[in-house]
Design an enzyme around this catalytic site. Sequence first.
Site, PDB file in Angstrom:
ATOM      1  N   TYR A 194       0.831  -1.205   0.000  1.00 60.25           N
ATOM      2  CA  TYR A 194       0.000   0.000   0.000  1.00 60.25           C
ATOM      3  C   TYR A 194       0.863   1.252   0.000  1.00 60.25           C
ATOM      4  CZ  TYR A 194      -3.319   3.562   1.469  1.00 60.25           C
ATOM      5  OH  TYR A 194      -4.075   4.703   1.538  1.00 60.25           O
ATOM      6  N   LYS A 198       1.474   4.067  -3.066  1.00 62.81           N
ATOM      7  CA  LYS A 198       1.171   5.490  -2.911  1.00 62.81           C
ATOM      8  C   LYS A 198       2.405   6.359  -3.161  1.00 62.81           C
ATOM      9  CE  LYS A 198      -3.227   5.337  -1.946  1.00 62.81           C
ATOM     10  NZ  LYS A 198      -4.220   5.973  -2.840  1.00 62.81           N
TER      11      LYS A 198
END
Length: 293
Positions: A194, A198
């Site tokens: 994750y 990002k």
Amino acid sequence: MSDSAVDPDQFTRQGSITKTYYRDVYSAIQPSKPEFSQAGKVTIVTGAGKGIGRAIAQTHAKSGVKGLVLITQSAQSAEETKAIVEAEYPSVEVLALPTDVLDEKAVARTFEAIKGKFGTAHTLINNAGVLSSVAPIDQSDSTTWWKDFEVNVRGTYHVTAAFLRLIAGTPDIQPTIVNLISSIALTPPKLSSYFMSKLSVAKFTEFVSAENARVAAYSLSPGIVLTSMTLDGFKPYAKDTAELSGAVTVYLAAKRPEYLNGRHLSVNWDLEELEARKDEIASSDKLKVGQFC
């Protein structure tokens, strides 16, 4: 440890580059202010079916947009957000377009529909994202781990590329792109896919800015908001409102600050203080990948 023993501002304070930080909408960025009006403009919001995306859509409606495009994975959530916006802001034309952002042809059809309805658009908020893999690297499943990159990076790429093609035929507008990222300076164990995805989006934003002189592009951390994606360990710190993200995106679309173009910022940072430091930021690599502070 009980919630009462936790300092909910711990990570927000540590990650703030401004002396003052905020966790809700504050007076300087009230979206109803005349100087932030989005009258006559069209805003596209991905992941608009709930949570932060829905709040962003509502805030842009509050700022007076002419048109609002809701891109969601679910038809039901799209219609729910559309009904909420239309009930409160009946003058806003709302187009709900359920779309799988991983399907490039579906994204192309969605942007054809936007062009047919509004001709063009002025602001794109890439909010759609997932947090799929919660495991140490050596215990993770590669397919699940890679899904975060598929949705968060490839999906953002598909929608952004389609938006750039849409605005190519309207040189008179000043387009803005805001990509929702995360507090990517953090390195929480078990969340490698994750946070790395990002980080990739933040660098992608720099490329969008570098390649498109007409576009103002920003990477925006929404802070820690309590949503369906919030893991239990983050819940005691999840005190940021989704409306704060909405207000900051309206501010960016209205002011299009050049000193932040292609850079990262957090909704928590005091934008008046950042503005006072604009020369310092613009003359350095601050808030770019590799130097986030």
